[in-house]
Design a protein around this motif. Structure first.
Motif, short mmCIF file in Angstrom:
data_model
loop_
_atom_site.label_atom_id
_atom_site.label_comp_id
_atom_site.label_asym_id
_atom_site.label_seq_id
_atom_site.Cartn_x
_atom_site.Cartn_y
_atom_site.Cartn_z
N ASP A 105 0.62 -1.31 -0.08
CA ASP A 105 0.13 -0.03 0.00
C ASP A 105 0.73 1.10 0.10
O ASP A 105 0.50 2.24 -0.64
CB ASP A 105 -1.04 0.01 1.13
CG ASP A 105 -0.29 -0.12 2.55
OD1 ASP A 105 0.59 -0.49 2.80
OD2 ASP A 105 -1.22 -0.08 3.57
N LEU A 108 2.19 1.59 -3.60
CA LEU A 108 1.12 2.21 -4.68
C LEU A 108 0.80 3.76 -4.28
O LEU A 108 0.55 4.38 -5.02
CB LEU A 108 -0.36 1.38 -4.49
CG LEU A 108 -0.34 -0.04 -4.95
CD1 LEU A 108 -1.43 -0.85 -4.54
CD2 LEU A 108 -0.01 0.08 -6.39
N GLU A 112 0.89 6.42 -6.94
CA GLU A 112 -0.15 7.53 -7.13
C GLU A 112 0.15 8.87 -7.44
O GLU A 112 -0.28 9.73 -8.11
CB GLU A 112 -1.10 7.37 -5.94
CG GLU A 112 -2.29 8.27 -5.99
CD GLU A 112 -3.32 7.92 -7.05
OE1 GLU A 112 -3.84 8.78 -7.63
OE2 GLU A 112 -3.75 6.90 -7.27
N VAL A 118 -2.93 5.57 -10.25
CA VAL A 118 -2.85 4.21 -10.29
C VAL A 118 -4.49 3.78 -10.65
O VAL A 118 -5.26 4.22 -9.96
CB VAL A 118 -2.78 3.54 -8.77
CG1 VAL A 118 -2.77 2.09 -8.80
CG2 VAL A 118 -1.22 3.96 -8.39
N GLN A 122 -4.32 -1.43 -12.55
CA GLN A 122 -2.91 -1.54 -12.19
C GLN A 122 -3.06 -1.83 -10.78
O GLN A 122 -2.09 -2.63 -10.25
CB GLN A 122 -2.31 -0.20 -12.45
CG GLN A 122 -2.00 0.25 -13.74
CD GLN A 122 -1.84 1.76 -13.92
OE1 GLN A 122 -2.25 2.54 -13.13
NE2 GLN A 122 -1.03 2.26 -15.01
N LYS A 123 -4.07 -1.51 -10.05
CA LYS A 123 -4.01 -1.73 -8.67
C LYS A 123 -4.42 -3.13 -8.41
O LYS A 123 -3.63 -3.82 -7.41
CB LYS A 123 -5.22 -0.83 -7.73
CG LYS A 123 -5.28 -1.25 -6.43
CD LYS A 123 -6.14 -0.26 -5.58
CE LYS A 123 -6.19 -0.51 -4.05
NZ LYS A 123 -7.00 -0.24 -3.41
N TRP A 126 -1.10 -5.14 -9.39
CA TRP A 126 -0.04 -4.73 -8.24
C TRP A 126 -0.17 -5.54 -7.00
O TRP A 126 0.42 -6.26 -6.36
CB TRP A 126 -0.10 -3.46 -7.76
CG TRP A 126 0.91 -2.31 -8.64
CD1 TRP A 126 0.53 -1.59 -9.56
CD2 TRP A 126 2.47 -2.66 -8.95
NE1 TRP A 126 1.66 -1.04 -10.12
CE2 TRP A 126 2.70 -1.75 -9.84
CE3 TRP A 126 3.15 -3.56 -8.46
CZ2 TRP A 126 3.95 -1.57 -10.44
CZ3 TRP A 126 4.59 -3.49 -9.17
CH2 TRP A 126 4.97 -2.58 -10.11
N GLU A 127 -1.57 -5.61 -6.67
CA GLU A 127 -1.91 -6.48 -5.51
C GLU A 127 -1.77 -8.02 -5.60
O GLU A 127 -1.29 -8.64 -5.04
CB GLU A 127 -3.45 -6.41 -5.14
CG GLU A 127 -3.67 -4.85 -4.39
CD GLU A 127 -5.13 -4.32 -4.16
OE1 GLU A 127 -6.07 -5.11 -4.84
OE2 GLU A 127 -5.23 -3.37 -3.35
#
Length: 143
Positions: A105, A108, A112, A118, A122-123, A126-127
């Motif tokens: 986080d 991210l 951002e 983001v 994309q989120k 990435w997660e």
């Protein structure tokens, strides 16, 4: 399966500078103040972190490690090698690998701010990448 190409393009959008290099740690210590002690930063105002040379240098190193991950996520040996870079950096500061699940986080949040935002896609990717990394680290007995 993680969309490494999408994430690699996202990484390329990060505008690296001295201040933006320190942004990751500012976000990390703001979101997870309990982790600041591993960096001897528990008494430092998070807003001053991006100006501190120590965190500019650490930020460049750790962000470079993050940026490498999407390029190798589908290649077993290079993936493990890329993750071992985190293990090496974290071992120097007694940062438990079990805490790696908290870094996503903060990363991210830095993306951002310095990579043009983001998107939801994309989120999600990435997660998925961070979940894979954390799961693989556990499988390999790193925590």
């Amino acid at each position: 399966m993680v969309n490494g190409d999408l994430l690699a393009k996202h990484c390329a959008a990060y505008k690296m500078s001295r201040d933006s290099a320190g942004e990751y740690h500012k976000q990390l210590f703001t979101l997870h103040p309990e982790l600041a002690s591993h960096y001897d930063a528990e008494d430092i105002d998070p807003d001053s972190i991006p100006k501190a040379q120590k965190f500019q240098m650490r930020g460049q190193q750790e962000l470079s490690n993050f940026f490498r991950l999407p390029k190798v996520v589908d290649q077993e040996r290079p993936w493990r090698s890329a993750l071992s870079e985190f293990k090496e950096v974290y071992s120097e500061i007694d940062f438990p690998m079990a805490e790696f699940n908290k870094v996503g986080d903060a990363f991210l949040a830095a993306m951002e701010k310095h990579a043009g935002g983001v998107t939801a896609e994309q989120k999600k990717e990435w997660e998925a990448l961070f979940a894979k990394a954390y799961g693989d680290m556990k499988t390999w007995g790193w925590y």
